[in-house]
Scaffold this motif. Structure first.
Motif, PDB file in Angstrom:
ATOM      1  N   TYR A 118       5.693  -2.772 -11.928  1.00  0.00           N
ATOM      2  CA  TYR A 118       5.588  -3.827 -10.928  1.00  0.00           C
ATOM      3  C   TYR A 118       5.730  -5.182 -11.586  1.00  0.00           C
ATOM      4  O   TYR A 118       5.224  -5.418 -12.684  1.00  0.00           O
ATOM      5  N   ILE A 189      10.373  -0.319  -1.664  1.00  0.00           N
ATOM      6  CA  ILE A 189       9.930   1.063  -1.849  1.00  0.00           C
ATOM      7  C   ILE A 189      10.875   1.805  -2.789  1.00  0.00           C
ATOM      8  O   ILE A 189      10.443   2.405  -3.775  1.00  0.00           O
ATOM      9  N   SER A 192      10.532   1.254  -6.477  1.00  0.00           N
ATOM     10  CA  SER A 192       9.190   1.451  -7.030  1.00  0.00           C
ATOM     11  C   SER A 192       8.874   2.938  -7.103  1.00  0.00           C
ATOM     12  O   SER A 192       8.858   3.625  -6.074  1.00  0.00           O
ATOM     13  N   GLU A 195       5.457   3.565  -5.100  1.00  0.00           N
ATOM     14  CA  GLU A 195       5.507   3.389  -3.649  1.00  0.00           C
ATOM     15  C   GLU A 195       6.510   4.332  -2.996  1.00  0.00           C
ATOM     16  O   GLU A 195       6.390   4.639  -1.810  1.00  0.00           O
ATOM     17  N   PHE A 198       4.029   6.976  -2.272  1.00  0.00           N
ATOM     18  CA  PHE A 198       2.964   6.527  -1.389  1.00  0.00           C
ATOM     19  C   PHE A 198       3.456   6.364   0.050  1.00  0.00           C
ATOM     20  O   PHE A 198       2.773   6.764   1.000  1.00  0.00           O
ATOM     21  N   ALA A 199       4.634   5.776   0.223  1.00  0.00           N
ATOM     22  CA  ALA A 199       5.106   5.427   1.570  1.00  0.00           C
ATOM     23  C   ALA A 199       5.267   6.644   2.467  1.00  0.00           C
ATOM     24  O   ALA A 199       5.082   6.545   3.684  1.00  0.00           O
ATOM     25  N   PHE A 225       0.023  -1.852  -2.038  1.00  0.00           N
ATOM     26  CA  PHE A 225       0.969  -1.085  -1.246  1.00  0.00           C
ATOM     27  C   PHE A 225       0.703  -1.354   0.235  1.00  0.00           C
ATOM     28  O   PHE A 225      -0.388  -1.756   0.628  1.00  0.00           O
ATOM     29  N   GLN A 226       1.700  -1.084   1.049  1.00  0.00           N
ATOM     30  CA  GLN A 226       1.599  -1.414   2.463  1.00  0.00           C
ATOM     31  C   GLN A 226       0.543  -0.556   3.152  1.00  0.00           C
ATOM     32  O   GLN A 226       0.401   0.629   2.869  1.00  0.00           O
ATOM     33  N   ALA A 281      -5.158   1.608   0.124  1.00  0.00           N
ATOM     34  CA  ALA A 281      -3.892   1.222  -0.501  1.00  0.00           C
ATOM     35  C   ALA A 281      -4.187   0.628  -1.883  1.00  0.00           C
ATOM     36  O   ALA A 281      -4.916  -0.348  -1.988  1.00  0.00           O
ATOM     37  N   ARG A 284      -1.292  -3.473  -6.507  1.00  0.00           N
ATOM     38  CA  ARG A 284      -0.111  -3.425  -7.355  1.00  0.00           C
ATOM     39  C   ARG A 284      -0.532  -3.742  -8.798  1.00  0.00           C
ATOM     40  O   ARG A 284      -1.358  -4.600  -9.042  1.00  0.00           O
TER      41      ARG A 284
END
Length: 285
Positions: A118, A189, A192, A195, A198-199, A225-226, A281, A284
């Motif tokens: 990141y 996303i 990464s 992510e 994760f997403a 993260f979102q 979440a 980062r």
């Protein structure tokens, strides 16, 4: 802390572009690009939108930091877009003008070895690997141009913050519905490793159906993260609603409505996945 420059530096043209000087990227930087590329390409099949993976294959991004001249030649033959180097984050009007002219601005540096997972300011890997493959898709390429044109029109309405949310929840962190299930397409996303998983796989975030007004009311954060992802039905639907919406009355309605928290779920939302509190979440790195 990343920031937008107040004026183009001396080495930049009036439109803020600079020479990429591709020959100055070192062997170590090209190796670092390949490490990032290979890591993502092990993760993305079965997770990324097919159009993204097709774009990666068409643009030949595997061997190292791309030479923007060669990349723009390939991209131009596909959709009429080109990639131009800029010295850092640019003002909104500059960004919009480039998008409206089918030019994608890309950072001219590559993250160092300590920032593989990141970094706050987008680098050439995020900008090119994350964004450019979908510019090889004709419909998404048209959406990006339409966003730039809409951004220029929006500057007189004092609503750039609301419009930025549309970019954030589509171009940067969007999901798309496919016959095989949800797939990732947002550049934040797909560039990464963490992510990308994760997403789609975490129980933490909400995954909600895309609604333009809803998206533009929803706050976001950049330090984790979102907590909510919005799912478009297709790139064609995203382009259609962007072209058919009169944004002037939309901005007026938004000004009279409260913002929504990133964890809110409305009765009108189409919920693909309702997030849990069991897994917050993560911040980062």
């Amino acid at each position: 802390m990343s920031h937008v420059l107040d004026a183009p530096p001396p080495e930049a043209a009036a439109d803020w572009t600079v020479s990429q000087h591709w020959e100055r990227f070192t062997a170590e930087e090209h190796a670092r690009w390949r490490a990032l590329y290979n890591r993502q390409m092990r993760l993305l099949p079965g997770r990324a939108a097919p159009a993204f993976l097709e774009g990666v294959a068409k643009l030949d991004l595997a061997e190292g930091v791309p030479d923007f001249r060669r990349l723009s030649d390939r991209l131009g033959r596909l959709t009429g877009w080109e990639v131009v180097a800029v010295p850092g984050l640019v003002p909104e009007e500059v960004f919009f003008r480039h998008l409206a002219g089918r030019r994608f601005v890309a950072g001219n540096f590559l993250r160092d070895a300590s920032q593989m997972d990141y970094l706050e300011e987008p680098d050439v890997f995020h900008d090119v690997f994350g964004h450019v493959p979908l510019l090889a898709h004709p419909v998404f390429a048209d959406y990006m141009q339409a966003y730039g044109e809409g951004g220029l029109r929006s500057m007189g309405f004092g609503s750039l913050g609301k419009l930025a949310r549309l970019y954030w929840y589509t171009v940067e962190f969007g999901l798309v519905e496919t016959a095989e299930g949800l797939r990732i397409y947002g550049a934040g996303i797909v560039s990464s490793a963490a992510e990308s998983r994760f997403a789609l796989e975490s129980a933490s975030p909400n995954r909600l159906g895309f609604d333009l007004e809803r998206v533009m009311r929803t706050r976001y954060r950049i330090d984790a993260f979102q907590q909510t992802y919005f799912v478009i039905p297709s790139f064609e639907a995203l382009l259609q609603i962007t072209l058919e919406t009169d944004f002037a009355p939309l901005y007026a309605r938004l000004a009279a409505l409260p913002d929504l928290a990133i964890t809110d779920i409305l009765p009108s939302d189409r919920v693909f996945t309702r997030g849990t509190q069991a897994e917050a979440a993560p911040p980062r790195e």
